[in-house]
Design an enzyme around this catalytic site. Sequence first.
Site, PDB file in Angstrom:
ATOM      1  N   LEU A 149       0.857  -1.196   0.000  1.00 22.40           N
ATOM      2  CA  LEU A 149       0.000   0.000   0.000  1.00 22.40           C
ATOM      3  C   LEU A 149       0.888   1.239   0.000  1.00 22.40           C
ATOM      4  CD1 LEU A 149      -2.566  -0.831   2.850  1.00 22.40           C
ATOM      5  CD2 LEU A 149      -3.135  -0.544   0.438  1.00 22.40           C
TER       6      LEU A 149
ATOM      7  N   GLU B  50     -10.634   1.327   7.352  1.00 27.06           N
ATOM      8  CA  GLU B  50     -10.440   0.147   8.203  1.00 27.06           C
ATOM      9  C   GLU B  50      -9.188   0.329   9.046  1.00 27.06           C
ATOM     10  OE1 GLU B  50     -10.185  -3.353   5.635  1.00 27.06           O
ATOM     11  OE2 GLU B  50     -11.473  -2.314   4.217  1.00 27.06           O
TER      12      GLU B  50
ATOM     13  N   ARG C  11       2.433 -13.710   1.901  1.00 24.63           N
ATOM     14  CA  ARG C  11       2.478 -12.804   0.752  1.00 24.63           C
ATOM     15  C   ARG C  11       3.763 -12.988  -0.055  1.00 24.63           C
ATOM     16  NH1 ARG C  11       2.624  -6.371   1.613  1.00 24.63           N
ATOM     17  NH2 ARG C  11       4.713  -6.971   2.221  1.00 24.63           N
TER      18      ARG C  11
ATOM     19  N   LYS D 142      -5.495  -0.624  10.120  1.00 19.78           N
ATOM     20  CA  LYS D 142      -4.350  -1.256   9.461  1.00 19.78           C
ATOM     21  C   LYS D 142      -3.695  -2.161  10.497  1.00 19.78           C
ATOM     22  CE  LYS D 142      -0.424  -0.477   6.500  1.00 19.78           C
ATOM     23  NZ  LYS D 142       0.563  -1.231   7.256  1.00 19.78           N
TER      24      LYS D 142
END
Length: 342
Positions: free
Chosen positions: A89, A121, A144, A123
């Site tokens: 992000l 939201e 990931r 984090k």
Amino acid sequence: TRNEEEELAALAARAGTLREQIEQASYEYYVLDRPTLSDAEYDRLFRELQTLEREHPELRTEDSPTLRVGAEPQSVLPKHTHLVPMLSLGNAFSDEELAEWEERIVRLAGDEVRHAGYTAELKIDGAAVSLTYRDGVLATGATRGNGTVGEDVTPNLRTIREIPLRLRGKVPAGVLEIRGEVYMTYTGFEKMNAERVAAGEPVFANPRNSAAGALRQLDPKMTAKRPLRFFGYAVAVPEGARALPFASQWELLETLASWGIPVAPHRRRCVTLDDVHAWAHDVEQVQRATLDFAIDGAVVKVDSLALQGELGDVGREPRWAIARKFAPDIAETTLLDIKVNV
Ligand code: NAD
């Protein structure tokens, strides 16, 4: 001129040093689960390199950490290729930077963005994972990794009781990936450390790195002993898959919850960016202290999935979402100064 040449050479050297420091820190953080820099220090180095590369495109390199997600998976765990890449992000460190983000996406997708609203939201400061469900049944779970390829940690993820092995209710047929964050509560973390002290074992540095480390254990029995938890926040489907039963990020979260996936209860559907600013301040100044888990910001997402698709991604991050980072939590940063073993 000679001066300009010298200046550029100095900047190139600085960029090289930054790349090396960032690569080393990423290796310690993502591969060893044992950072030596605080997140705030890491973010400062990353920012400096991004700015240098933006102002001097000739200093950009193909292998720059500013272009990559995470780090290469380096363990002996089996590899898993994500159906859809898992991105990072972009960051906004102030209200001004958040407003600049909105201006950028309005330029790209028009004023509609401003009226479509945002979902904000927490984090969650954990480790990102992707859970592959086939016809509603958990098939694979992976880290990931570098965003394209992660590590297959299915047996470890199966030890987390709140991750459903079968989704509840009406779930679209076929394959879908549920993305979210594996984390530890402060309560679970402290209890675990107290037990380790009693057993004469070294304590862990912080919940984030112990969660990431526990997730990547080779023996699932070790993972099962750690108090891991999960929050979901995204769904990915292969291209050409059937439409999903939601049209916005807000509905996506509600749908995840209806499928039996734990979703962080603190979230806000915001009409304007001012609402987002207000909510983020409230989370940072009031709610954060009441949470039993670590967060390092708020994530702001354009609510409409259609607009998200129109905005798309750029490099390592989606254009339609951004992390509004908070000032570092003093308690957490000082922990790093204490020498501990993982
Ligand atoms: P990031 O952590 O800043 O943001 C992206 C991640 O946020 C996503 O991958 C996802 O895992 C997570 N996330 C949590 N809640 C979310 C939500 N509600 N919706 C969507 N995503 C959510 O980016 P990154 O690329 O994972 O890592 C960079 C960060 O990691 C740095 O800013 C730093 O804090 C830390 N880091 C620290 C060191 C160090 O040496 N201390 C080294 C590398 C990275």
